[in-house]
Motif scaffolding. Sequence first.
Motif, PDB file in Angstrom:
ATOM      1  N   SER A 145       0.840  -1.219   0.000  1.00  0.00           N
ATOM      2  CA  SER A 145       0.000   0.000   0.000  1.00  0.00           C
ATOM      3  C   SER A 145       0.867   1.258   0.000  1.00  0.00           C
ATOM      4  CB  SER A 145      -0.881   0.070   1.246  1.00  0.00           C
ATOM      5  OG  SER A 145      -1.649  -1.058   1.347  1.00  0.00           O
ATOM      6  N   LEU A 146       1.943   1.202   0.775  1.00  0.00           N
ATOM      7  CA  LEU A 146       2.821   2.389   0.821  1.00  0.00           C
ATOM      8  C   LEU A 146       3.406   2.670  -0.568  1.00  0.00           C
ATOM      9  CD1 LEU A 146       4.230   4.570   2.686  1.00  0.00           C
ATOM     10  CD2 LEU A 146       6.201   3.046   2.613  1.00  0.00           C
ATOM     11  N   TRP A 147       3.869   1.636  -1.233  1.00  0.00           N
ATOM     12  CA  TRP A 147       4.447   1.832  -2.567  1.00  0.00           C
ATOM     13  C   TRP A 147       3.431   2.449  -3.520  1.00  0.00           C
ATOM     14  CZ3 TRP A 147       7.062  -3.627  -3.262  1.00  0.00           C
ATOM     15  CH2 TRP A 147       8.177  -3.698  -2.416  1.00  0.00           C
ATOM     16  N   THR A 148       2.189   1.949  -3.450  1.00  0.00           N
ATOM     17  CA  THR A 148       1.145   2.489  -4.329  1.00  0.00           C
ATOM     18  C   THR A 148       0.933   3.968  -4.000  1.00  0.00           C
ATOM     19  OG1 THR A 148       0.084   0.330  -4.314  1.00  0.00           O
ATOM     20  CG2 THR A 148      -1.261   2.180  -5.051  1.00  0.00           C
ATOM     21  N   HIS A 149       0.848   4.261  -2.696  1.00  0.00           N
ATOM     22  CA  HIS A 149       0.632   5.636  -2.236  1.00  0.00           C
ATOM     23  C   HIS A 149       1.779   6.554  -2.690  1.00  0.00           C
ATOM     24  CE1 HIS A 149      -1.143   8.644   0.222  1.00  0.00           C
ATOM     25  NE2 HIS A 149      -0.200   8.655   1.139  1.00  0.00           N
ATOM     26  N   CYS A 150       2.986   6.007  -2.733  1.00  0.00           N
ATOM     27  CA  CYS A 150       4.176   6.789  -3.099  1.00  0.00           C
ATOM     28  C   CYS A 150       4.389   6.831  -4.615  1.00  0.00           C
ATOM     29  CB  CYS A 150       5.428   6.176  -2.473  1.00  0.00           C
ATOM     30  SG  CYS A 150       5.549   6.394  -0.704  1.00  0.00           S
TER      31      CYS A 150
ATOM     32  N   LEU B 244       5.570   4.421  -6.322  1.00  0.00           N
ATOM     33  CA  LEU B 244       6.833   3.725  -6.603  1.00  0.00           C
ATOM     34  C   LEU B 244       6.581   2.574  -7.577  1.00  0.00           C
ATOM     35  CD1 LEU B 244       9.884   3.554  -5.422  1.00  0.00           C
ATOM     36  CD2 LEU B 244       9.021   1.509  -4.320  1.00  0.00           C
ATOM     37  N   PRO B 245       7.285   2.535  -8.707  1.00  0.00           N
ATOM     38  CA  PRO B 245       7.086   1.410  -9.621  1.00  0.00           C
ATOM     39  C   PRO B 245       7.529   0.106  -8.952  1.00  0.00           C
ATOM     40  CG  PRO B 245       8.451   3.142 -10.622  1.00  0.00           C
ATOM     41  CD  PRO B 245       8.310   3.467  -9.165  1.00  0.00           C
ATOM     42  N   SER B 246       6.746  -0.948  -9.117  1.00  0.00           N
ATOM     43  CA  SER B 246       7.148  -2.237  -8.544  1.00  0.00           C
ATOM     44  C   SER B 246       6.647  -3.353  -9.452  1.00  0.00           C
ATOM     45  CB  SER B 246       6.608  -2.396  -7.123  1.00  0.00           C
ATOM     46  OG  SER B 246       5.206  -2.469  -7.143  1.00  0.00           O
ATOM     47  N   ARG B 247       6.994  -4.580  -9.107  1.00  0.00           N
ATOM     48  CA  ARG B 247       6.662  -5.747  -9.935  1.00  0.00           C
ATOM     49  C   ARG B 247       5.819  -6.721  -9.127  1.00  0.00           C
ATOM     50  NH1 ARG B 247       7.870  -4.968 -15.330  1.00  0.00           N
ATOM     51  NH2 ARG B 247       9.596  -3.508 -15.407  1.00  0.00           N
ATOM     52  N   PRO B 248       4.519  -6.401  -8.942  1.00  0.00           N
ATOM     53  CA  PRO B 248       3.683  -7.233  -8.069  1.00  0.00           C
ATOM     54  C   PRO B 248       3.531  -8.668  -8.529  1.00  0.00           C
ATOM     55  CG  PRO B 248       2.370  -5.575  -9.221  1.00  0.00           C
ATOM     56  CD  PRO B 248       3.792  -5.255  -9.510  1.00  0.00           C
ATOM     57  N   ASN B 249       3.704  -8.925  -9.819  1.00  0.00           N
ATOM     58  CA  ASN B 249       3.590 -10.314 -10.295  1.00  0.00           C
ATOM     59  C   ASN B 249       4.963 -10.939 -10.535  1.00  0.00           C
ATOM     60  OD1 ASN B 249       0.748 -10.185 -10.393  1.00  0.00           O
ATOM     61  ND2 ASN B 249       0.951  -8.942 -12.261  1.00  0.00           N
ATOM     62  N   GLY B 250       5.994 -10.215 -10.135  1.00  0.00           N
ATOM     63  CA  GLY B 250       7.346 -10.713 -10.339  1.00  0.00           C
ATOM     64  C   GLY B 250       8.124 -10.670  -9.047  1.00  0.00           C
ATOM     65  N   ARG B 251       9.210  -9.891  -9.026  1.00  0.00           N
ATOM     66  CA  ARG B 251      10.089  -9.923  -7.852  1.00  0.00           C
ATOM     67  C   ARG B 251       9.507  -9.235  -6.618  1.00  0.00           C
ATOM     68  NH1 ARG B 251      12.175  -6.666 -11.873  1.00  0.00           N
ATOM     69  NH2 ARG B 251      13.023  -4.628 -11.332  1.00  0.00           N
ATOM     70  N   ASP B 252       8.381  -8.518  -6.775  1.00  0.00           N
ATOM     71  CA  ASP B 252       7.721  -7.934  -5.604  1.00  0.00           C
ATOM     72  C   ASP B 252       6.480  -8.715  -5.197  1.00  0.00           C
ATOM     73  OD1 ASP B 252       9.499  -5.700  -5.200  1.00  0.00           O
ATOM     74  OD2 ASP B 252       8.708  -4.918  -7.084  1.00  0.00           O
ATOM     75  N   SER B 253       6.313  -9.902  -5.734  1.00  0.00           N
ATOM     76  CA  SER B 253       5.170 -10.721  -5.297  1.00  0.00           C
ATOM     77  C   SER B 253       5.418 -11.173  -3.859  1.00  0.00           C
ATOM     78  CB  SER B 253       5.006 -11.943  -6.199  1.00  0.00           C
ATOM     79  OG  SER B 253       6.088 -12.830  -5.981  1.00  0.00           O
ATOM     80  N   GLU B 254       4.320 -11.479  -3.164  1.00  0.00           N
ATOM     81  CA  GLU B 254       4.455 -11.918  -1.773  1.00  0.00           C
ATOM     82  C   GLU B 254       5.342 -13.163  -1.684  1.00  0.00           C
ATOM     83  OE1 GLU B 254       0.829 -12.122   0.395  1.00  0.00           O
ATOM     84  OE2 GLU B 254       1.838 -12.766   2.219  1.00  0.00           O
ATOM     85  N   GLN B 255       5.138 -14.072  -2.606  1.00  0.00           N
ATOM     86  CA  GLN B 255       5.912 -15.316  -2.593  1.00  0.00           C
ATOM     87  C   GLN B 255       7.414 -15.025  -2.748  1.00  0.00           C
ATOM     88  OE1 GLN B 255       5.378 -17.585  -6.122  1.00  0.00           O
ATOM     89  NE2 GLN B 255       5.910 -19.530  -5.168  1.00  0.00           N
TER      90      GLN B 255
ATOM     91  N   ASP C 222      13.164 -13.463 -18.073  1.00  0.00           N
ATOM     92  CA  ASP C 222      12.493 -14.711 -18.429  1.00  0.00           C
ATOM     93  C   ASP C 222      11.020 -14.480 -18.728  1.00  0.00           C
ATOM     94  OD1 ASP C 222      14.839 -15.966 -18.246  1.00  0.00           O
ATOM     95  OD2 ASP C 222      14.381 -17.151 -16.459  1.00  0.00           O
ATOM     96  N   ARG C 223      10.462 -13.397 -18.162  1.00  0.00           N
ATOM     97  CA  ARG C 223       9.096 -12.992 -18.503  1.00  0.00           C
ATOM     98  C   ARG C 223       8.994 -11.488 -18.292  1.00  0.00           C
ATOM     99  NH1 ARG C 223       6.445 -13.356 -13.464  1.00  0.00           N
ATOM    100  NH2 ARG C 223       7.725 -14.466 -11.971  1.00  0.00           N
ATOM    101  N   PRO C 224       8.065 -10.827 -19.003  1.00  0.00           N
ATOM    102  CA  PRO C 224       8.052  -9.362 -18.998  1.00  0.00           C
ATOM    103  C   PRO C 224       7.804  -8.736 -17.635  1.00  0.00           C
ATOM    104  CG  PRO C 224       6.410 -10.254 -20.544  1.00  0.00           C
ATOM    105  CD  PRO C 224       7.060 -11.427 -19.876  1.00  0.00           C
ATOM    106  N   ASP C 225       7.049  -9.431 -16.739  1.00  0.00           N
ATOM    107  CA  ASP C 225       6.679  -8.783 -15.479  1.00  0.00           C
ATOM    108  C   ASP C 225       7.567  -9.180 -14.306  1.00  0.00           C
ATOM    109  OD1 ASP C 225       5.795 -11.346 -15.373  1.00  0.00           O
ATOM    110  OD2 ASP C 225       3.747 -10.875 -14.738  1.00  0.00           O
TER     111      ASP C 225
END
Length: 138
Positions: free
Chosen positions: A11-16, A18-29, A134-137
């Motif tokens: 949520s903070l990143w969205t509020h700020c 900040l570009p991130s990769r929720p389906n890639g390296r910023d996924s919870e997993q 390996d994949r775009p996201d």
Amino acid sequence: MNPDDFSRVRSLWTHCGLPSRPNGRDSEQHIRRELSDNTASFLVAVDPDETLIGTVFATHDGRKGWINRLAVDPRWRRRGVAQALVAVAEAELRRNGIEIIGCLIEDGNDASEQLFVTLGYSRHDDIHYFTKRDRPDI
Ligand SMILES: CC(C)(COP(=O)(O)OP(=O)(O)OC[C@H]1O[C@@H](n2cnc3c(N)ncnc32)[C@H](O)[C@@H]1OP(=O)(O)O)[C@@H](O)C(=O)NCCC(=O)NCCS
């Protein structure tokens, strides 16, 4: 950061903005996996009410360190929060024997550029960032 902070961090990143990769390296997993790895330090700043107001991820590959996902809640900016987060991230990297630390800043992000110059980082206009994904996201 502990794994329960994940949604607050997102949520903070969205509020700020900040570009991130929720389906890639910023996924919870992915982040949970990194949290259990001793090459990464995921740090958060909180206000006196324990509200999350800042993040930084310090990572290294044994050769170089990287400052990633630095963000500070707009209500808390220009009070030294980012400076403090980067100082702790750098100390963690140095503790792991890392002597060179980099960060990638998107073109036009003047606040971030100014921050890192203030903190003693040098800009390298002679280096171009190349990636193979390996994949775009990711
Ligand atoms: C960049 C960012 C992390 C700075 O956070 P901050 O907590 O406000 O930064 P600090 O208060 O620690 O600033 C330390 C110094 O950096 C420089 N600085 C920080 N923000 C600045 C701005 N908007 N304009 C010019 N200089 C700035 C100043 O030299 C400042 O010292 P001063 O306030 O005494 O003049 C914040 O603006 C942010 O979250 N931006 C959106 C996300 C982002 O772009 N992250 C970086 C990705 S690489």
